[in-house]
Design a protein around this motif. Structure first.
Motif, PDB file in Angstrom:
ATOM      1  N   ALA A 162       0.833  -1.207   0.000  1.00 18.90           N
ATOM      2  CA  ALA A 162       0.000   0.000   0.000  1.00 18.90           C
ATOM      3  C   ALA A 162       0.863   1.251   0.000  1.00 18.90           C
ATOM      4  O   ALA A 162       0.543   2.250  -0.657  1.00 18.90           O
ATOM      5  CB  ALA A 162      -0.924  -0.015   1.209  1.00 18.90           C
ATOM      6  N   LEU A 163       1.953   1.200   0.706  1.00 24.83           N
ATOM      7  CA  LEU A 163       2.867   2.340   0.755  1.00 24.83           C
ATOM      8  C   LEU A 163       3.532   2.557  -0.603  1.00 24.83           C
ATOM      9  O   LEU A 163       3.616   3.693  -1.101  1.00 24.83           O
ATOM     10  CB  LEU A 163       3.916   2.089   1.841  1.00 24.83           C
ATOM     11  N   GLN A 197      -2.523   6.501   3.047  1.00 28.06           N
ATOM     12  CA  GLN A 197      -2.585   7.933   3.308  1.00 28.06           C
ATOM     13  C   GLN A 197      -2.198   8.299   4.735  1.00 28.06           C
ATOM     14  O   GLN A 197      -1.434   9.234   4.960  1.00 28.06           O
ATOM     15  CB  GLN A 197      -4.011   8.434   3.025  1.00 28.06           C
ATOM     16  N   ARG A 198      -2.731   7.553   5.697  1.00 29.76           N
ATOM     17  CA  ARG A 198      -2.497   7.861   7.112  1.00 29.76           C
ATOM     18  C   ARG A 198      -2.347   6.547   7.881  1.00 29.76           C
ATOM     19  O   ARG A 198      -3.114   5.598   7.653  1.00 29.76           O
ATOM     20  CB  ARG A 198      -3.663   8.671   7.692  1.00 29.76           C
ATOM     21  N   PHE A 199      -1.371   6.513   8.790  1.00 32.53           N
ATOM     22  CA  PHE A 199      -1.115   5.290   9.552  1.00 32.53           C
ATOM     23  C   PHE A 199      -0.787   5.675  10.982  1.00 32.53           C
ATOM     24  O   PHE A 199       0.027   6.571  11.233  1.00 32.53           O
ATOM     25  CB  PHE A 199       0.045   4.519   8.919  1.00 32.53           C
ATOM     26  N   ALA A 200      -1.424   5.010  11.935  1.00 25.26           N
ATOM     27  CA  ALA A 200      -1.343   5.418  13.340  1.00 25.26           C
ATOM     28  C   ALA A 200      -0.363   4.579  14.158  1.00 25.26           C
ATOM     29  O   ALA A 200      -0.335   3.343  14.044  1.00 25.26           O
ATOM     30  CB  ALA A 200      -2.724   5.337  13.984  1.00 25.26           C
ATOM     31  N   VAL A 213       9.556  -1.923  14.738  1.00 16.70           N
ATOM     32  CA  VAL A 213       8.919  -2.839  13.786  1.00 16.70           C
ATOM     33  C   VAL A 213       9.007  -2.292  12.365  1.00 16.70           C
ATOM     34  O   VAL A 213       9.362  -3.010  11.419  1.00 16.70           O
ATOM     35  CB  VAL A 213       7.443  -3.074  14.181  1.00 16.70           C
ATOM     36  N   LEU A 214       8.672  -1.017  12.209  1.00 15.94           N
ATOM     37  CA  LEU A 214       8.696  -0.402  10.880  1.00 15.94           C
ATOM     38  C   LEU A 214      10.119  -0.339  10.319  1.00 15.94           C
ATOM     39  O   LEU A 214      10.326  -0.514   9.112  1.00 15.94           O
ATOM     40  CB  LEU A 214       8.076   0.993  10.946  1.00 15.94           C
ATOM     41  N   LYS A 215      11.080  -0.133  11.174  1.00 16.94           N
ATOM     42  CA  LYS A 215      12.473  -0.143  10.721  1.00 16.94           C
ATOM     43  C   LYS A 215      12.889  -1.552  10.319  1.00 16.94           C
ATOM     44  O   LYS A 215      13.578  -1.742   9.305  1.00 16.94           O
ATOM     45  CB  LYS A 215      13.389   0.396  11.820  1.00 16.94           C
ATOM     46  N   HIS A 216      12.483  -2.538  11.090  1.00 23.05           N
ATOM     47  CA  HIS A 216      12.805  -3.928  10.774  1.00 23.05           C
ATOM     48  C   HIS A 216      12.229  -4.325   9.421  1.00 23.05           C
ATOM     49  O   HIS A 216      12.859  -5.056   8.641  1.00 23.05           O
ATOM     50  CB  HIS A 216      12.270  -4.855  11.862  1.00 23.05           C
ATOM     51  N   ALA A 217      11.026  -3.825   9.124  1.00 21.45           N
ATOM     52  CA  ALA A 217      10.358  -4.145   7.859  1.00 21.45           C
ATOM     53  C   ALA A 217      10.896  -3.319   6.692  1.00 21.45           C
ATOM     54  O   ALA A 217      10.491  -3.521   5.539  1.00 21.45           O
ATOM     55  CB  ALA A 217       8.855  -3.921   7.997  1.00 21.45           C
ATOM     56  N   GLY A 218      11.795  -2.381   6.983  1.00 19.45           N
ATOM     57  CA  GLY A 218      12.352  -1.533   5.930  1.00 19.45           C
ATOM     58  C   GLY A 218      11.397  -0.458   5.444  1.00 19.45           C
ATOM     59  O   GLY A 218      11.551   0.057   4.326  1.00 19.45           O
ATOM     60  N   ASP A 277      10.040   5.630   4.384  1.00 17.80           N
ATOM     61  CA  ASP A 277       8.940   5.994   3.481  1.00 17.80           C
ATOM     62  C   ASP A 277       7.630   6.295   4.201  1.00 17.80           C
ATOM     63  O   ASP A 277       6.787   7.030   3.670  1.00 17.80           O
ATOM     64  CB  ASP A 277       8.709   4.872   2.467  1.00 17.80           C
ATOM     65  N   ILE A 278       7.462   5.737   5.404  1.00 17.63           N
ATOM     66  CA  ILE A 278       6.156   5.865   6.059  1.00 17.63           C
ATOM     67  C   ILE A 278       6.074   7.062   7.006  1.00 17.63           C
ATOM     68  O   ILE A 278       4.971   7.452   7.422  1.00 17.63           O
ATOM     69  CB  ILE A 278       5.801   4.563   6.824  1.00 17.63           C
TER      70      ILE A 278
END
Length: 259
Positions: free
Chosen positions: A127-128, A134-137, A153-158, A162-163
Protein backbone atom coordinates in the motif's frame (compact mmCIF):
# COMPACT_ATOMS: atom_id res chain seq x y z
CA UNK A 1 -21.75 27.23 76.59
CA UNK A 2 -19.21 27.79 73.84
CA UNK A 3 -16.85 25.29 75.48
CA UNK A 4 -19.59 22.65 75.68
CA UNK A 5 -20.53 23.23 72.04
CA UNK A 6 -16.93 22.89 70.89
CA UNK A 7 -16.61 19.63 72.83
CA UNK A 8 -19.61 18.29 70.92
CA UNK A 9 -18.55 19.69 67.55
CA UNK A 10 -14.97 18.36 67.59
CA UNK A 11 -15.90 14.65 67.60
CA UNK A 12 -18.50 15.26 64.89
CA UNK A 13 -15.91 16.94 62.67
CA UNK A 14 -13.49 14.08 63.29
CA UNK A 15 -16.14 11.56 62.21
CA UNK A 16 -16.93 13.67 59.13
CA UNK A 17 -13.28 14.02 58.09
CA UNK A 18 -12.70 10.30 58.66
CA UNK A 19 -15.70 9.42 56.50
CA UNK A 20 -14.49 11.69 53.71
CA UNK A 21 -11.02 10.19 53.87
CA UNK A 22 -12.43 6.66 53.73
CA UNK A 23 -14.66 7.58 50.78
CA UNK A 24 -11.77 8.96 48.72
CA UNK A 25 -10.71 6.46 46.04
CA UNK A 26 -7.18 5.15 45.73
CA UNK A 27 -5.37 6.70 42.76
CA UNK A 28 -3.92 4.23 40.27
CA UNK A 29 -1.89 5.19 37.18
CA UNK A 30 -1.82 2.72 34.31
CA UNK A 31 -0.39 2.45 30.83
CA UNK A 32 -2.98 3.01 28.10
CA UNK A 33 -2.70 -0.56 26.77
CA UNK A 34 -4.34 -1.71 30.03
CA UNK A 35 -7.56 0.23 29.51
CA UNK A 36 -9.86 -2.72 28.86
CA UNK A 37 -8.20 -5.32 31.06
CA UNK A 38 -8.01 -2.98 34.07
CA UNK A 39 -11.60 -1.82 33.66
CA UNK A 40 -12.57 -5.46 34.15
CA UNK A 41 -10.09 -6.12 36.95
CA UNK A 42 -10.76 -2.93 38.92
CA UNK A 43 -14.52 -3.56 38.80
CA UNK A 44 -14.02 -7.09 40.10
CA UNK A 45 -11.69 -5.87 42.86
CA UNK A 46 -14.12 -3.15 43.96
CA UNK A 47 -16.99 -5.63 44.13
CA UNK A 48 -14.97 -8.06 46.23
CA UNK A 49 -13.26 -5.57 48.54
CA UNK A 50 -15.75 -2.72 48.80
CA UNK A 51 -12.90 -0.29 48.17
CA UNK A 52 -12.86 2.35 45.44
CA UNK A 53 -10.19 2.88 42.78
CA UNK A 54 -9.64 5.85 40.49
CA UNK A 55 -7.63 4.68 37.48
CA UNK A 56 -5.90 7.19 35.21
CA UNK A 57 -4.63 5.91 31.84
CA UNK A 58 -1.88 7.44 29.76
CA UNK A 59 1.49 7.01 28.11
CA UNK A 60 3.95 5.50 30.59
CA UNK A 61 6.54 8.21 29.99
CA UNK A 62 4.01 10.97 30.60
CA UNK A 63 2.78 9.31 33.80
CA UNK A 64 6.37 8.93 35.02
CA UNK A 65 6.90 12.68 34.56
CA UNK A 66 3.72 13.37 36.52
CA UNK A 67 4.89 11.13 39.38
CA UNK A 68 8.29 12.86 39.48
CA UNK A 69 6.42 16.17 39.68
CA UNK A 70 4.34 15.02 42.64
CA UNK A 71 1.18 13.47 41.17
CA UNK A 72 -0.59 11.61 44.02
CA UNK A 73 -0.67 8.15 42.45
CA UNK A 74 -0.25 5.19 44.77
CA UNK A 75 0.26 2.36 42.27
CA UNK A 76 1.78 2.57 38.78
CA UNK A 77 1.42 -0.07 36.07
CA UNK A 78 3.89 0.79 33.34
CA UNK A 79 4.05 -0.58 29.79
CA UNK A 80 7.86 -0.42 30.00
CA UNK A 81 9.72 -1.62 33.05
CA UNK A 82 12.46 0.97 32.58
CA UNK A 83 10.17 3.73 33.83
CA UNK A 84 9.48 1.85 37.06
CA UNK A 85 13.17 1.17 37.61
CA UNK A 86 13.96 4.87 37.10
CA UNK A 87 11.34 5.86 39.67
CA UNK A 88 12.78 3.29 42.07
CA UNK A 89 16.29 4.68 41.60
CA UNK A 90 14.89 8.14 42.35
CA UNK A 91 13.50 6.87 45.65
CA UNK A 92 9.84 7.41 44.74
CA UNK A 93 8.67 3.81 45.09
CA UNK A 94 8.47 1.11 47.77
CA UNK A 95 10.86 -1.10 45.81
CA UNK A 96 11.47 -2.15 42.20
CA UNK A 97 8.01 -3.68 41.86
CA UNK A 98 7.28 -6.81 39.82
CA UNK A 99 6.87 -7.78 36.20
CA UNK A 100 3.19 -8.37 35.60
CA UNK A 101 3.04 -9.09 31.85
CA UNK A 102 4.70 -8.97 28.45
CA UNK A 103 2.72 -7.16 25.77
CA UNK A 104 2.41 -7.83 22.04
CA UNK A 105 2.00 -5.61 18.99
CA UNK A 106 -0.44 -5.98 16.11
CA UNK A 107 -1.18 -4.25 12.84
CA UNK A 108 -4.89 -3.46 12.80
CA UNK A 109 -7.48 -1.93 10.47
CA UNK A 110 -11.25 -1.45 10.52
CA UNK A 111 -13.15 -4.49 9.23
CA UNK A 112 -13.96 -2.97 5.84
CA UNK A 113 -10.53 -1.36 5.21
CA UNK A 114 -8.71 -1.87 1.93
CA UNK A 115 -5.32 -2.21 3.65
CA UNK A 116 -4.44 -5.89 3.95
CA UNK A 117 -3.00 -6.95 7.31
CA UNK A 118 -0.42 -9.69 7.77
CA UNK A 119 2.29 -10.49 10.30
CA UNK A 120 5.17 -9.53 8.00
CA UNK A 121 3.59 -6.21 6.93
CA UNK A 122 3.65 -7.13 3.25
CA UNK A 123 0.23 -5.55 2.72
CA UNK A 124 1.42 -2.35 4.38
CA UNK A 125 4.53 -2.30 2.19
CA UNK A 126 2.44 -2.78 -0.95
CA UNK A 127 0.00 0.00 0.00
CA UNK A 128 2.87 2.34 0.75
CA UNK A 129 4.63 1.57 -2.52
CA UNK A 130 1.47 2.04 -4.61
CA UNK A 131 0.61 5.34 -2.94
CA UNK A 132 -2.65 4.00 -1.50
CA UNK A 133 -1.59 4.48 2.11
CA UNK A 134 -2.59 7.93 3.31
CA UNK A 135 -2.50 7.86 7.11
CA UNK A 136 -1.12 5.29 9.55
CA UNK A 137 -1.34 5.42 13.34
CA UNK A 138 1.19 4.64 16.04
CA UNK A 139 1.61 5.97 19.58
CA UNK A 140 4.01 8.87 20.06
CA UNK A 141 7.41 7.21 20.55
CA UNK A 142 8.63 10.14 22.63
CA UNK A 143 6.75 8.91 25.70
CA UNK A 144 4.75 5.81 24.70
CA UNK A 145 6.57 2.44 24.86
CA UNK A 146 4.29 0.89 22.24
CA UNK A 147 5.17 3.78 19.95
CA UNK A 148 8.86 3.04 20.32
CA UNK A 149 8.25 -0.63 19.58
CA UNK A 150 6.19 0.32 16.52
CA UNK A 151 9.13 2.35 15.21
CA UNK A 152 11.39 -0.67 15.72
CA UNK A 153 8.92 -2.84 13.79
CA UNK A 154 8.70 -0.40 10.88
CA UNK A 155 12.47 -0.14 10.72
CA UNK A 156 12.81 -3.93 10.77
CA UNK A 157 10.36 -4.14 7.86
CA UNK A 158 12.35 -1.53 5.93
CA UNK A 159 9.39 0.87 5.86
CA UNK A 160 10.48 3.57 8.28
CA UNK A 161 11.92 6.09 5.85
CA UNK A 162 8.94 5.99 3.48
CA UNK A 163 6.16 5.87 6.06
CA UNK A 164 7.17 8.74 8.34
CA UNK A 165 5.22 11.35 6.37
CA UNK A 166 2.08 9.20 6.68
CA UNK A 167 2.22 8.74 10.44
CA UNK A 168 -0.48 10.02 12.77
CA UNK A 169 0.78 9.96 16.36
CA UNK A 170 -1.57 9.14 19.20
CA UNK A 171 -0.82 10.72 22.57
CA UNK A 172 -0.78 7.15 23.88
CA UNK A 173 -1.39 3.71 22.42
CA UNK A 174 -5.09 3.79 23.27
CA UNK A 175 -5.57 6.94 21.19
CA UNK A 176 -3.51 5.40 18.37
CA UNK A 177 -5.80 2.36 18.49
CA UNK A 178 -8.84 4.62 18.22
CA UNK A 179 -7.36 6.24 15.12
CA UNK A 180 -6.50 2.85 13.61
CA UNK A 181 -9.84 1.14 14.27
CA UNK A 182 -12.26 4.01 13.66
CA UNK A 183 -11.30 4.75 10.07
CA UNK A 184 -9.53 7.99 10.97
CA UNK A 185 -6.43 6.33 9.51
CA UNK A 186 -5.90 3.42 7.14
CA UNK A 187 -4.70 1.33 10.07
CA UNK A 188 -2.02 1.28 12.72
CA UNK A 189 0.38 -0.66 14.90
CA UNK A 190 -0.92 -0.88 18.47
CA UNK A 191 -1.18 -3.16 21.50
CA UNK A 192 -2.85 -6.55 21.09
CA UNK A 193 -4.70 -5.98 24.37
CA UNK A 194 -6.65 -3.10 22.83
CA UNK A 195 -8.06 -5.19 19.98
CA UNK A 196 -8.82 -8.27 22.11
CA UNK A 197 -11.61 -6.53 24.00
CA UNK A 198 -15.21 -7.64 23.29
CA UNK A 199 -16.03 -4.08 22.17
CA UNK A 200 -13.39 -4.13 19.42
CA UNK A 201 -12.50 -7.67 18.35
CA UNK A 202 -15.39 -8.17 15.91
CA UNK A 203 -14.98 -4.77 14.24
CA UNK A 204 -11.36 -5.08 13.08
CA UNK A 205 -8.85 -7.08 11.08
CA UNK A 206 -5.51 -7.63 12.78
CA UNK A 207 -2.33 -9.69 12.65
CA UNK A 208 0.22 -10.21 15.42
CA UNK A 209 3.72 -8.94 14.69
CA UNK A 210 6.66 -11.28 15.42
CA UNK A 211 8.28 -10.58 18.78
CA UNK A 212 11.70 -10.85 17.15
CA UNK A 213 10.94 -7.64 15.24
CA UNK A 214 11.12 -5.44 18.35
CA UNK A 215 12.49 -5.19 21.88
CA UNK A 216 10.55 -7.17 24.51
CA UNK A 217 7.53 -5.27 25.81
CA UNK A 218 8.17 -6.08 29.48
CA UNK A 219 5.61 -4.41 31.72
CA UNK A 220 6.26 -3.73 35.42
CA UNK A 221 4.12 -2.36 38.24
CA UNK A 222 5.16 -0.78 41.52
CA UNK A 223 3.73 0.73 44.69
CA UNK A 224 4.62 4.37 45.17
CA UNK A 225 5.95 5.69 48.48
CA UNK A 226 2.52 6.94 49.60
CA UNK A 227 0.65 3.71 48.78
CA UNK A 228 -2.22 2.94 51.13
CA UNK A 229 -3.62 -0.45 52.12
CA UNK A 230 -6.08 -0.47 49.19
CA UNK A 231 -3.28 0.08 46.68
CA UNK A 232 -1.33 -2.75 48.30
CA UNK A 233 -4.38 -5.01 48.19
CA UNK A 234 -4.97 -4.27 44.50
CA UNK A 235 -1.26 -4.81 43.75
CA UNK A 236 -1.53 -8.25 45.38
CA UNK A 237 -4.86 -8.96 43.66
CA UNK A 238 -3.33 -8.37 40.22
CA UNK A 239 -0.86 -11.18 40.89
CA UNK A 240 -3.47 -13.78 41.80
CA UNK A 241 -4.49 -16.63 39.43
CA UNK A 242 -7.91 -15.14 38.61
CA UNK A 243 -6.40 -11.81 37.59
CA UNK A 244 -3.61 -13.51 35.66
CA UNK A 245 -6.21 -15.38 33.64
CA UNK A 246 -7.88 -12.11 32.65
CA UNK A 247 -4.52 -10.65 31.57
CA UNK A 248 -3.97 -13.79 29.51
CA UNK A 249 -7.37 -13.42 27.86
CA UNK A 250 -6.37 -9.95 26.61
CA UNK A 251 -3.28 -11.34 24.91
CA UNK A 252 -0.63 -10.75 27.55
CA UNK A 253 2.04 -13.31 28.41
CA UNK A 254 2.44 -13.71 32.16
CA UNK A 255 5.70 -13.90 34.13
CA UNK A 256 7.02 -17.43 34.16
CA UNK A 257 5.16 -18.39 31.01
CA UNK A 258 6.75 -18.87 27.59
CA UNK A 259 6.06 -16.33 24.86
Amino acid sequence: MKFAFSRILAPLLLVLFTAVAQAAPTNIAAAADLKFVLEELSKSFEQQSGEKLAVTYGASGAITTQIVNGAPFQLFLSADEDYVLKLSTAGLTKDEGVLYATGHLVIVTPKNASLQVDSELKGLAAALKSGKLQRFAIANPEHAPYGRRAVEVLKHAGLWEDIQSKLVLGENVSQAAQFATSGSTDGGIVALSLVKSPQVINTVNYAEIPESWHSPQKQRMVLLKNADSTAKAFYDYLQQPAAREIFRRYGFVLPGEAN
